[in-house]
Motif scaffolding. Structure first.
Motif, PDB file in Angstrom:
ATOM      1  N   SER A  15     -10.199  -4.824  -3.832  1.00 28.39           N
ATOM      2  CA  SER A  15     -11.253  -3.974  -3.302  1.00 28.39           C
ATOM      3  C   SER A  15     -12.502  -3.994  -4.165  1.00 28.39           C
ATOM      4  N   GLU A  18       1.615   4.916  -5.844  1.00 29.12           N
ATOM      5  CA  GLU A  18       2.130   6.287  -5.811  1.00 29.12           C
ATOM      6  C   GLU A  18       1.104   7.294  -6.317  1.00 29.12           C
ATOM      7  N   PHE A  19       0.351   6.910  -7.355  1.00 29.03           N
ATOM      8  CA  PHE A  19      -0.563   7.876  -7.967  1.00 29.03           C
ATOM      9  C   PHE A  19      -2.019   7.478  -7.794  1.00 29.03           C
ATOM     10  N   TYR A  27       0.802  -1.233   0.000  1.00 31.66           N
ATOM     11  CA  TYR A  27       0.000   0.000   0.000  1.00 31.66           C
ATOM     12  C   TYR A  27       0.832   1.280   0.000  1.00 31.66           C
ATOM     13  N   LEU A  28       2.153   1.151  -0.009  1.00 34.13           N
ATOM     14  CA  LEU A  28       3.009   2.347  -0.101  1.00 34.13           C
ATOM     15  C   LEU A  28       3.926   2.195  -1.303  1.00 34.13           C
ATOM     16  N   PRO A  29       4.190   3.266  -2.046  1.00 36.52           N
ATOM     17  CA  PRO A  29       5.149   3.150  -3.141  1.00 36.52           C
ATOM     18  C   PRO A  29       6.537   2.866  -2.578  1.00 36.52           C
ATOM     19  N   PRO A  42     -12.734  -0.635  -0.001  1.00 39.01           N
ATOM     20  CA  PRO A  42     -11.428  -1.041   0.554  1.00 39.01           C
ATOM     21  C   PRO A  42     -11.565  -1.841   1.845  1.00 39.01           C
ATOM     22  N   ARG A  43     -12.769  -1.880   2.412  1.00 37.97           N
ATOM     23  CA  ARG A  43     -12.946  -2.630   3.660  1.00 37.97           C
ATOM     24  C   ARG A  43     -13.673  -3.950   3.457  1.00 37.97           C
ATOM     25  N   PHE A  88      -7.384  -2.830  -7.300  1.00 35.16           N
ATOM     26  CA  PHE A  88      -7.023  -1.843  -6.271  1.00 35.16           C
ATOM     27  C   PHE A  88      -7.641  -0.478  -6.586  1.00 35.16           C
ATOM     28  N   SER A 101      12.814   6.174   0.661  1.00 36.03           N
ATOM     29  CA  SER A 101      12.563   6.555   2.064  1.00 36.03           C
ATOM     30  C   SER A 101      11.344   5.861   2.658  1.00 36.03           C
ATOM     31  N   SER A 102      10.612   5.085   1.866  1.00 31.82           N
ATOM     32  CA  SER A 102       9.358   4.514   2.375  1.00 31.82           C
ATOM     33  C   SER A 102       9.600   3.527   3.511  1.00 31.82           C
ATOM     34  N   PHE A 103       8.608   3.444   4.370  1.00 31.26           N
ATOM     35  CA  PHE A 103       8.641   2.433   5.425  1.00 31.26           C
ATOM     36  C   PHE A 103       8.655   1.045   4.801  1.00 31.26           C
ATOM     37  N   CYS A 139      -4.547   8.491  -6.076  1.00 31.65           N
ATOM     38  CA  CYS A 139      -5.603   9.499  -6.085  1.00 31.65           C
ATOM     39  C   CYS A 139      -5.804  10.062  -7.491  1.00 31.65           C
ATOM     40  N   LYS A 140      -4.710  10.451  -8.108  1.00 34.41           N
ATOM     41  CA  LYS A 140      -4.757  11.022  -9.451  1.00 34.41           C
ATOM     42  C   LYS A 140      -5.365  10.033 -10.456  1.00 34.41           C
TER      43      LYS A 140
END
Lengths: 744, 744
Positions: free
Chosen positions: A683, A433-434, A265-267, A673-674, A523, A271-273, A436-437
């Motif tokens: 999803s 990463e994108f 769920y993160l790009p 998503p839930r 997704f 630096s990402s977690f 929303c867009k």
């Protein structure tokens, strides 16, 4: 030209068929870059431009692309992969045939590789510890392309290192049922090495299922029955035919999810977690290694124990027995199998390449078209056959663009994804990463991975709204080969179904998670499709093309066996180009949302027929679902009527935009998503995994399966009710999206 | 007219201030309903229409609305509540002054009521079991409106039934720290009844905190120090002043989440899946009951034990002791307190009423304006002061609409929410039902709950993009009362802050979850605001207006004490009307997204200053956050420049629409439904609850607080890193939303 005449006839026929999508044709602005949008707010699809593009897509250029792309092995993140990134950038930035802009974007992702110092190794070890037999560590160098340091040895990506040793058992395809069957037959599984064949279940599932029975390690091979229609002799196989040679081994990812394993769920930016790899989930729990059928034959044909049932038998030319262990009278009596896996996880840079043609009227509406770039070895078929088509289409469009002949109404985004083979990683990171867009602006995603499996027919998967645009395109293009059928008319001969609305039509499959469309549909809820040319299924039962993921998937293989002349490649390029242009240029989006009604009705009928009686016993009514499907149908029909009415009258571009937004965003209404918290990224309430149980609403089907043996009032039956509500709410929301926008 | 002159001057001043939002004014179509949109695609805000509306909003009509709305108690789902639904429908369907359409939609929701047969009861029980003292079961009937079957007795909604009895302790505000303090003082809490006062923490939290210490039951009262600026005598309080009378009791919901408790994330339709109430979470774990300060005084002033510290003392006129139990020499020596709660959970029908004015140009863009309808008793202030304003504004706009004088560019949705008092239920169910449609189309949500707390100044909360439109409106309207200040100039005298960008400006608060805006901002990511007229904080320290949630909140109370003349109500109506019209009619949306930069900078600076040093020790760098904030700022500034450039040149409606979509959807980019899984509905990564710890990124702050005492490498520190990545990704996504739409 003969071809032009054929095309002309097909175009004429398509026009007569009157899909009502193409409306009044306005002048396309020329020269200015970007043109003043106000001049062309009513710009519609231009049939002449479409015909020009169809005519310019060139088989020999696709062939040249493929030769260049597949010249060297280009495993994800390798220097050769990076060289192809530069090739794509050069092409897409070419002043004569490039796009408006092109960029590479790089993620730092977790990949898995075999150790160069300690090669993975499979051996039969005699009672005294002597090695009696070793499996090959690389494929036989038959064409001079199977050797060298850049050919990655066969391995199971993400399989953990380990050196288990034990008695061999044969476990068919390694499904849950297969291991249960062995258990039922009294075969002791603990500590064994299980030999399985590809197919039936996913790669990683074989290890997961085996580990549940305390199996210590797993081998996987491709049975000639499953890939070669039974042929297995060297002179029957590549380079003498397109069949898999005895030493060929299917590589692959054994990761159970998709996306970078450490950054769900993160790009995967530097630096990402990141999760600790030790606690990340989805990797095979025990060592697993693929081998060729030549080696598998030695193992399998020397097993002792009861004969496997008929379904479990293959084409290695012996009676498949179950084990455990080798026959007492044979050369391996008392021997065990040792499996040494030394794979390593590594953080590597992997790039996507993105190129864009700016929309002249609605630059904020994106039609995306992508394929992955990374291969296992040379990857001529997988994925370079797709990339070769992508490059040819981008060249043709780029040339028109640079000449100023044409600008699309909407933006077109070309994508070359990285690290797909390891689990759709590049495309998934891009959607993260994108998110929303893309969710706001993406009209559709077109995927072409392997463009040509074989020369028989078009094959397509997609969500219902894209069916009509694929059909429109396929009707306009001649099928390759002799005869004068359109791609559509040829297609319907191979794959068809009887539609209650349209009668006999080609059947469009549904989208699983086999290629980069997965994050887009599951997704993001973007209407997606996957297009290829493929087999005559009546002539082969092969799982896929025979050299899939092996070192034999080379340019020569394609040229000689898969698509001599590259006419099927050209057919795919034309189909995709046609679909792409309809999506980017049509004033009214060619997404037929009412085609969802047929899917919903069939899901509903399956639910009523197969789940209804037991649901009723548990006081769960399908009534609200029936109502919701009806509401959706009514809203979709009414929207179609509003569009038709508008097309007949006068309208302004804002009105068209508002209607198009309803069409574009319909697919998003099915996202929740839930809904399936345990299914990473899934999803979309209509296309989540269904466990192959029943073609109906997937969450409902899965919950039903889990509840079926539980007591009334159990948490599992409550979950059935919850899943039913989730579908009802999604359908009602979808209907609300389609209704007149100022309705309450 | 004096008023017109003042307004004229203010309008002139506002024009001089030149916010650059109102552009070229085009003719508004008249007559046709709906008008042909093509005729008005460039329709912009009409300053004359705005002035007309400001002039027609009538204080005396607001007064009449309020009288009618508050005539009878209208508790959620009561017949009187339903009668108001009909009143709203009549008004909004009126042929002369109604809207384009209006509908009621009904949900089946879980409410909580006291038993009529077994009233809740609080008593002091002597050692022999005799009842020595009973608290009032209803408020004193001071104006004839506090009696009768429709006045619900004071109770704690959703408190479980039970009849605990034990020694009394005083627990201040019932915070975690308060109970820890009692424990530290050696006060035995197990089995006690804890007397607490309102304030400090939420209602439900008092019971949650108490239960952790094995307290058996909780009482809550309003201390005169906290509500009446210390006054407590009958002749100092209502009906002699606006202060709370001794028998007044604040009712309220003690549910910890919002939305219908049985259908989280699903609309509470009759067929929806419902949780088992026995397993639903968020209810108080132990019985709790509110009482008046008259009764609290009897309990509190007879306690034994150590004196409470100064902070814990109130204005009941005695030394507050901690207990446990009553003083040995007093009349209650050896007595316990018995608390009998007989509340019942009930599924009830509760309705929202929705009215719409169809947008003439962009009907698929919604400006929503809502207030709840349900009260605890008569609810003259809460919520009818807001509903009275809502009805007046809908009347004025409806009249212009029906006359054909005006049609908004975008659709305006008026909403009267049901069951807010029980936990924002109607609004939350609405957002659940229409999640997708609203997420795609809602421009902004305006909330006016209590419209007038007091007469001093405007007060506003909202997300940064709405600040500028509220300021524009407030500058254009005269403040009520003597003098010729604008609402803006008056406001800045009471609440202000120094903005690095603008200098001294009125301070706009941030949005918690105190009213129906909560699901819009936190769950849907819709730019939201909450507007009211309120106190001079230098003159009162009251928690809220004194008769809040009591039977003394009546029409007479408002007319006599809160807003005689209703000029503050009118001021709110004008402010909201002005904001609403700017949002619905401006060609370019008046959402100043670059105002988010100031918030981000301040969050960032707080994080750097207060979290930075320890983060560094744990090798967590804020560098990527700094970069992301900079990217956002650059993108926002550049977008502002593009809008300015477009306004100066020629443009077509599609270009404006595309820019407006960027402005509208920016707030959505901050949503991440997976960011805070434990915080129901909270998805906005900038406005999730922050534990009052530090004004910075909330997820980061909360994770930091949980990690601070853990070892390096703990899961808690990993969560800090994850939260940091979530913010960075959201900011980068937001920047991508603002960048030119065809940028890669």
């Amino acid at each position: 030209m003969q071809w032009r005449k054929v095309l002309g006839r097909v175009v004429g026929a398509a026009a007569l068929l009157g899909l009502g999508i193409i409306l009044g044709h306005f002048a396309i602005p020329k020269g200015a870059n970007p043109p003043a949008p106000s001049a062309s707010a009513s710009q519609d699809l231009d049939p002449e431009i479409l015909e020009t593009i169809m005519g310019q897509l060139d088989a020999s250029r696709i062939r040249e692309n493929l030769r260049e792309l597949s010249r060297e092995p280009h495993l994800a993140s390798s220097p050769q992969d990076e060289a192809l990134v530069q090739l794509l950038l050069r092409r897409w930035r070419d002043p004569e045939s490039g796009l408006d802009s092109a960029e590479a974007s790089t993620y730092e992702v977790l990949l898995s590789f075999p150790s160069q110092e300690q090669p993975n190794h499979v051996a039969i070890v005699g009672p005294s510890g002597t090695i009696l037999f070793s499996c090959r560590q690389s494929e036989e160098n038959l064409t001079g392309e199977q050797g060298g340091p850049d050919v990655v040895p066969p391995y199971a990506a993400y399989a953990p290192p380990g050196t288990p040793q034990g008695l061999l058992v044969y476990a068919n395809r390694g499904s849950e049922d297969d291991f249960k069957e062995l258990q039922a037959q009294g075969i002791q599984l603990k500590g064994t090495i299980a030999l399985t064949r590809y197919g039936g279940v996913g790669r990683g599932a074989k290890a997961v299922n085996a580990a549940k029975h305390e199996v210590a390690g797993v081998l996987v091979y491709t049975d000639p029955a499953d890939i070669n229609d039974g042929r297995s002799l060297p002179n029957e196989t590549f380079p003498h035919s397109w069949h898999l040679p005895p030493s060929g081994v299917e590589r692959g990812s054994y990761y159970e999810y998709f996306g970078d394993p450490l950054t769900p769920y993160l790009p995967a930016n530097p630096s990402s977690f990141r999760l600790d790899p030790a606690t990340a989930s989805g990797f095979p729990p025990i060592p697993i290694q693929p081998i060729g059928f030549e080696d598998a034959k030695v193992l399998l044909c020397n097993l002792q124990g009861p004969s496997a049932e008929a379904d479990w038998q293959g084409a290695l030319g012996c009676d498949y027995k179950l084990g455990p262990g080798f026959e007492p009278g044979g050369m391996f009596a008392g021997s065990q199998v040792n499996l040494s896996v030394h794979n390593r996880l590594e953080l590597r840079n992997s790039s996507n390449v993105l190129g864009i043609i700016r929309g002249a009227v609605e630059p904020d509406r994106y039609v995306l078209y992508g394929n992955h770039r990374d291969s296992w070895v040379h990857g001529a078929v997988d994925p370079s056959s797709g990339t070769a088509v992508l490059l040819e289409l981008s060249r043709v469009l780029g040339t028109l663009l640079k000449k100023g002949t044409w600008h699309p109404r909407r933006s077109i985004v070309f994508a070359s994804w990285g690290a797909e083979e390891f689990g759709l990683i590049g495309s998934t990171e891009f959607t993260e990463e994108f998110f929303c867009k893309l969710q706001e602006r993406a009209v559709a995603y077109i995927n072409v991975d392997i463009s040509v499996f074989a020369n028989a027919t078009l094959s397509a998967r997609g969500t219902p709204p894209v069916q009509s645009v694929i059909f429109s395109a396929a009707k306009q293009i001649p099928a390759p080969g002799p005869g004068s059928l359109s791609i559509y008319d040829n297609w319907i001969r191979y794959f068809n179904r009887s539609s209650p609305v349209y009668g006999l039509v080609p059947s469009v499959g549904s989208l699983g998670a086999g290629s980069d469309y997965a994050p887009f549909i599951h997704f993001l809820g973007i209407s997606s499709m996957d297009i290829a040319y493929t087999y005559d299924r009546s002539k082969t039962s092969a799982r896929t093309y025979p050299t899939y993921h092996t070192a034999f998937d080379t340019f020569g293989y394609v040229e000689k066996f898969v698509d001599p002349g590259f006419s099927s490649h050209q057919a795919v390029a034309r189909t995709v180009g046609n679909v792409l242009l309809r999506l980017s240029d049509s004033l009214f989006l060619p997404l037929n949302v009412s085609d969802y009604s047929e899917t919903l009705q069939s899901f509903l009928q399956a639910a009523q027929l197969y789940l209804g009686p037991l649901l009723e016993k548990h006081s769960i009514s399908l009534g609200p679902l029936v109502t919701a499907v009806e509401k959706f149908e009514r809203a979709a029909v009414a929207l179609g009527q509003r569009i038709s009415a508008l097309q007949k009258g006068t309208f302004d571009p804002l009105q068209v935009r508002m209607l198009n937004d309803q069409l574009m965003l319909l697919e998003r209404a099915f996202l929740n998503p839930r809904a399936f918290p345990e299914e990473r990224y899934y999803s979309h309430v209509l296309w989540a995994p269904r466990n192959n149980f029943l073609d109906t609403f997937p969450g409902l089907a899965s919950a039903f399966l889990r509840a079926i043996d539980t007591d009334p009032g159990s948490a599992a039956w409550a979950e059935v009710q919850r899943q039913l509500s989730i579908v009802v709410v999604a359908l009602e929301g979808a209907a609300a999206t389609l209704r007149p926008v100022a309705d309450l």
